[in-house]
Design a protein around this motif. Structure first.
Motif, PDB file in Angstrom:
ATOM      1  N   VAL A 177       0.947  -1.145  -0.103  1.00 17.54           N
ATOM      2  CA  VAL A 177       0.052  -0.137   0.022  1.00 17.54           C
ATOM      3  C   VAL A 177       0.954   1.238  -0.038  1.00 17.54           C
ATOM      4  CG1 VAL A 177      -1.811   1.258   1.309  1.00 17.54           C
ATOM      5  CG2 VAL A 177      -1.980  -1.233   1.185  1.00 17.54           C
ATOM      6  N   LEU A 178       0.524   2.012  -0.940  1.00 17.76           N
ATOM      7  CA  LEU A 178       1.411   3.611  -0.961  1.00 17.76           C
ATOM      8  C   LEU A 178       0.729   4.366  -0.184  1.00 17.76           C
ATOM      9  CD1 LEU A 178       1.660   3.400  -4.833  1.00 17.76           C
ATOM     10  CD2 LEU A 178       3.869   3.935  -3.289  1.00 17.76           C
ATOM     11  N   VAL A 179       1.420   5.284   0.703  1.00 19.67           N
ATOM     12  CA  VAL A 179       0.756   6.233   1.529  1.00 19.67           C
ATOM     13  C   VAL A 179       1.285   7.747   0.896  1.00 19.67           C
ATOM     14  CG1 VAL A 179       0.796   7.153   3.690  1.00 19.67           C
ATOM     15  CG2 VAL A 179       1.279   4.776   3.585  1.00 19.67           C
ATOM     16  N   ARG A 180       0.512   8.644   0.462  1.00 20.62           N
ATOM     17  CA  ARG A 180       0.699   9.791  -0.227  1.00 20.62           C
ATOM     18  C   ARG A 180       1.695  10.716   0.562  1.00 20.62           C
ATOM     19  NH1 ARG A 180      -2.481  10.084  -4.189  1.00 20.62           N
ATOM     20  NH2 ARG A 180      -4.260   9.955  -3.297  1.00 20.62           N
ATOM     21  N   ARG A 181       2.556  11.228  -0.242  1.00 20.43           N
ATOM     22  CA  ARG A 181       3.369  12.166   0.433  1.00 20.43           C
ATOM     23  C   ARG A 181       4.375  11.548   1.450  1.00 20.43           C
ATOM     24  NH1 ARG A 181       2.882  17.298  -1.191  1.00 20.43           N
ATOM     25  NH2 ARG A 181       1.058  17.750  -2.489  1.00 20.43           N
ATOM     26  N   HIS A 182       4.329  10.090   1.618  1.00 23.62           N
ATOM     27  CA  HIS A 182       5.148   9.604   2.871  1.00 23.62           C
ATOM     28  C   HIS A 182       5.755   8.256   2.551  1.00 23.62           C
ATOM     29  CE1 HIS A 182       4.168   7.787   6.998  1.00 23.62           C
ATOM     30  NE2 HIS A 182       5.466   7.384   6.792  1.00 23.62           N
ATOM     31  N   GLY A 183       5.531   7.229   1.643  1.00 22.07           N
ATOM     32  CA  GLY A 183       6.204   6.045   1.368  1.00 22.07           C
ATOM     33  C   GLY A 183       5.557   5.149   0.912  1.00 22.07           C
ATOM     34  N   ILE A 184       6.008   3.858   1.532  1.00 21.33           N
ATOM     35  CA  ILE A 184       5.122   2.411   1.119  1.00 21.33           C
ATOM     36  C   ILE A 184       5.057   1.295   2.218  1.00 21.33           C
ATOM     37  CG2 ILE A 184       7.094   1.454  -0.217  1.00 21.33           C
ATOM     38  CD1 ILE A 184       5.027   0.670  -2.228  1.00 21.33           C
ATOM     39  N   TYR A 185       4.200   0.756   2.287  1.00 16.08           N
ATOM     40  CA  TYR A 185       4.426  -0.642   3.126  1.00 16.08           C
ATOM     41  C   TYR A 185       4.211  -1.710   2.361  1.00 16.08           C
ATOM     42  CZ  TYR A 185       3.647   2.013   7.802  1.00 16.08           C
ATOM     43  OH  TYR A 185       3.828   2.435   8.809  1.00 16.08           O
ATOM     44  N   VAL A 186       5.180  -2.742   2.645  1.00 11.27           N
ATOM     45  CA  VAL A 186       5.305  -3.836   1.628  1.00 11.27           C
ATOM     46  C   VAL A 186       5.160  -5.143   2.310  1.00 11.27           C
ATOM     47  CG1 VAL A 186       6.350  -5.041   0.034  1.00 11.27           C
ATOM     48  CG2 VAL A 186       6.593  -2.458  -0.059  1.00 11.27           C
ATOM     49  N   TRP A 187       4.547  -6.157   2.272  1.00 14.26           N
ATOM     50  CA  TRP A 187       4.899  -7.392   3.200  1.00 14.26           C
ATOM     51  C   TRP A 187       4.962  -8.505   2.306  1.00 14.26           C
ATOM     52  CZ3 TRP A 187       0.432  -4.212   2.568  1.00 14.26           C
ATOM     53  CH2 TRP A 187      -0.623  -4.793   1.910  1.00 14.26           C
ATOM     54  N   GLY A 188       5.201  -9.722   2.771  1.00 14.93           N
ATOM     55  CA  GLY A 188       5.345 -10.995   2.334  1.00 14.93           C
ATOM     56  C   GLY A 188       5.114 -12.259   3.109  1.00 14.93           C
ATOM     57  N   GLU A 189       5.193 -13.440   2.808  1.00 16.16           N
ATOM     58  CA  GLU A 189       5.163 -14.494   3.562  1.00 16.16           C
ATOM     59  C   GLU A 189       6.192 -14.627   4.597  1.00 16.16           C
ATOM     60  OE1 GLU A 189       4.707 -13.920   0.326  1.00 16.16           O
ATOM     61  OE2 GLU A 189       4.374 -15.940  -0.597  1.00 16.16           O
ATOM     62  N   SER A 190       7.327 -14.546   3.905  1.00 18.69           N
ATOM     63  CA  SER A 190       8.727 -14.530   4.677  1.00 18.69           C
ATOM     64  C   SER A 190       9.577 -13.061   4.576  1.00 18.69           C
ATOM     65  CB  SER A 190       9.503 -15.573   4.181  1.00 18.69           C
ATOM     66  OG  SER A 190       9.952 -15.084   2.900  1.00 18.69           O
ATOM     67  N   VAL A 191      10.439 -13.061   5.304  1.00 16.16           N
ATOM     68  CA  VAL A 191      11.304 -11.987   5.381  1.00 16.16           C
ATOM     69  C   VAL A 191      11.847 -11.779   3.842  1.00 16.16           C
ATOM     70  CG1 VAL A 191      13.401 -12.920   6.404  1.00 16.16           C
ATOM     71  CG2 VAL A 191      13.012 -10.669   6.652  1.00 16.16           C
ATOM     72  N   TRP A 192      12.466 -12.807   3.218  1.00 17.19           N
ATOM     73  CA  TRP A 192      13.094 -12.807   2.064  1.00 17.19           C
ATOM     74  C   TRP A 192      12.025 -12.443   1.072  1.00 17.19           C
ATOM     75  CZ3 TRP A 192      17.498 -11.609   3.149  1.00 17.19           C
ATOM     76  CH2 TRP A 192      17.998 -12.245   4.361  1.00 17.19           C
ATOM     77  N   LYS A 193      10.831 -13.010   1.004  1.00 16.62           N
ATOM     78  CA  LYS A 193       9.727 -12.683   0.021  1.00 16.62           C
ATOM     79  C   LYS A 193       9.410 -10.968   0.211  1.00 16.62           C
ATOM     80  CE  LYS A 193       8.126 -17.118  -1.205  1.00 16.62           C
ATOM     81  NZ  LYS A 193       7.194 -17.903  -1.596  1.00 16.62           N
ATOM     82  N   ALA A 194       9.466 -10.539   1.469  1.00 19.55           N
ATOM     83  CA  ALA A 194       8.894  -9.207   1.567  1.00 19.55           C
ATOM     84  C   ALA A 194      10.131  -8.471   0.921  1.00 19.55           C
ATOM     85  CB  ALA A 194       8.822  -9.039   3.293  1.00 19.55           C
ATOM     86  N   LYS A 195      11.407  -8.697   1.122  1.00 24.38           N
ATOM     87  CA  LYS A 195      12.604  -7.722   0.594  1.00 24.38           C
ATOM     88  C   LYS A 195      12.336  -8.061  -0.849  1.00 24.38           C
ATOM     89  CE  LYS A 195      17.579  -8.281   0.157  1.00 24.38           C
ATOM     90  NZ  LYS A 195      17.585  -8.947  -1.028  1.00 24.38           N
ATOM     91  N   VAL A 196      12.325  -9.047  -1.489  1.00 18.63           N
ATOM     92  CA  VAL A 196      12.049  -9.222  -3.254  1.00 18.63           C
ATOM     93  C   VAL A 196      11.053  -8.247  -3.744  1.00 18.63           C
ATOM     94  CG1 VAL A 196      11.962 -10.776  -4.920  1.00 18.63           C
ATOM     95  CG2 VAL A 196      13.438 -11.199  -3.236  1.00 18.63           C
ATOM     96  N   TYR A 197       9.709  -8.585  -3.014  1.00 22.44           N
ATOM     97  CA  TYR A 197       8.541  -7.577  -3.444  1.00 22.44           C
ATOM     98  C   TYR A 197       8.881  -6.218  -3.206  1.00 22.44           C
ATOM     99  CZ  TYR A 197       6.046 -12.042  -2.564  1.00 22.44           C
ATOM    100  OH  TYR A 197       5.754 -13.362  -2.496  1.00 22.44           O
TER     101      TYR A 197
END
Ligand SMILES: CSCCC(=O)C(=O)COP(=O)(O)O
Ligand SMILES: [Zn+2]
Length: 233
Positions: free
Chosen positions: A178-198
């Motif tokens: 999810v993007l947050v306007r004028r702020h940044g982004i939240y990205v999640w994944g099933e594992s830490v490595w998947k979240a990193k790649v996403y």
């Protein structure tokens, strides 16, 4: 502290070590500079969280908070710090999506895209899309698929994003960010490595979309629609 064994480990893959290692990497990409942003990791019933307002690239495992995901109580709480203000947002990814890790960045690509798009960001027909999951079914997006990321409005305080972030996660079941306007982004994944790649793949696509638009090419346009933009025959 009796709970120090929760964060002291020689295993490089221990969550407390990973949070420190990955924040250094994110800092070098300009994603968590000036104390903003960070990452949380879930390991079984334990949720590892960084302190708030600290230089994220200088953290050590001893700085980490540990929460019991079932009781939502801290079982390790360094007294000189407060837990990350992103904690309620990370919890949304854990509770609603069953994520294994959640990353928050202040990437300029994310901020710029949030200024260029109104309700959602879309990009299609780019090879890097294949690094991102379908989420509601097995497997990954294909070259011809469209990646959609919702955009929510920023609030004065990070924790107040919780309700709108939760709404966006529910309204966009196929999204892993999810993007947050004028702020940044939240990205999640099933594992830490998947979240990193996403997170890496999404940031690449956000940067590319900004460049495409600068050249008059629609990031979600059909293949060939770029022909009218700049091409010199
Ligand atoms: C300049 S940081 C402002 C607060 C913010 O957006 C943020 O991500 C901070 O998170 P923290 O983990 O330091 O509470
Ligand atoms: Zn932030």
């Amino acid at each position: 502290m009796a709970e120090d064994n929760l964060v002291h480990s020689h295993d490089a893959n221990h969550p407390a070590n990973l949070i420190c290692e990955l924040c250094k990497l994110f800092y070098s990409n300009g994603w968590v500079t000036g104390t903003g942003g960070g990452i949380s990791v879930k390991d079984g019933d334990l949720i590892y969280l960084a302190p708030s307002g600290v230089q994220k690239e200088r953290m050590v495992p001893d700085n980490m908070f540990v929460m019991d995901s079932k009781t939502k109580e801290y079982i390790r709480r360094p007294q000189i710090y407060k837990p990350s203000a992103c904690t309620p947002l990370f919890m949304a990814a854990y509770d609603i999506r069953g994520a294994g890790a959640c990353i928050h960045t202040h990437s300029q690509n994310a901020v710029m895209v949030s200024l260029l798009y109104e309700k959602e960001f879309k990009i299609a027909n780019i090879e890097q899309i294949k690094a991102l999951p379908r989420v509601t079914s097995q497997g990954y997006l294909g070259f011809y698929d469209t990646l959609t990321i919702p955009i929510i409005e920023n609030t004065a305080h990070e924790e107040d994003l919780k309700d709108t972030l939760e709404r966006a996660i529910l309204d966009y079941p196929e999204a892993t960010a999810v993007l947050v306007r004028r702020h940044g982004i939240y990205v999640w994944g099933e594992s830490v490595w998947k979240a990193k790649v996403y997170n890496e793949a999404i940031d690449y696509l956000l940067e590319l979309a900004i460049k495409m638009r600068q050249c008059g090419i629609a990031p979600d346009g059909a293949i060939g629609s770029e022909k009218g933009a700049l091409r010199v025959e």
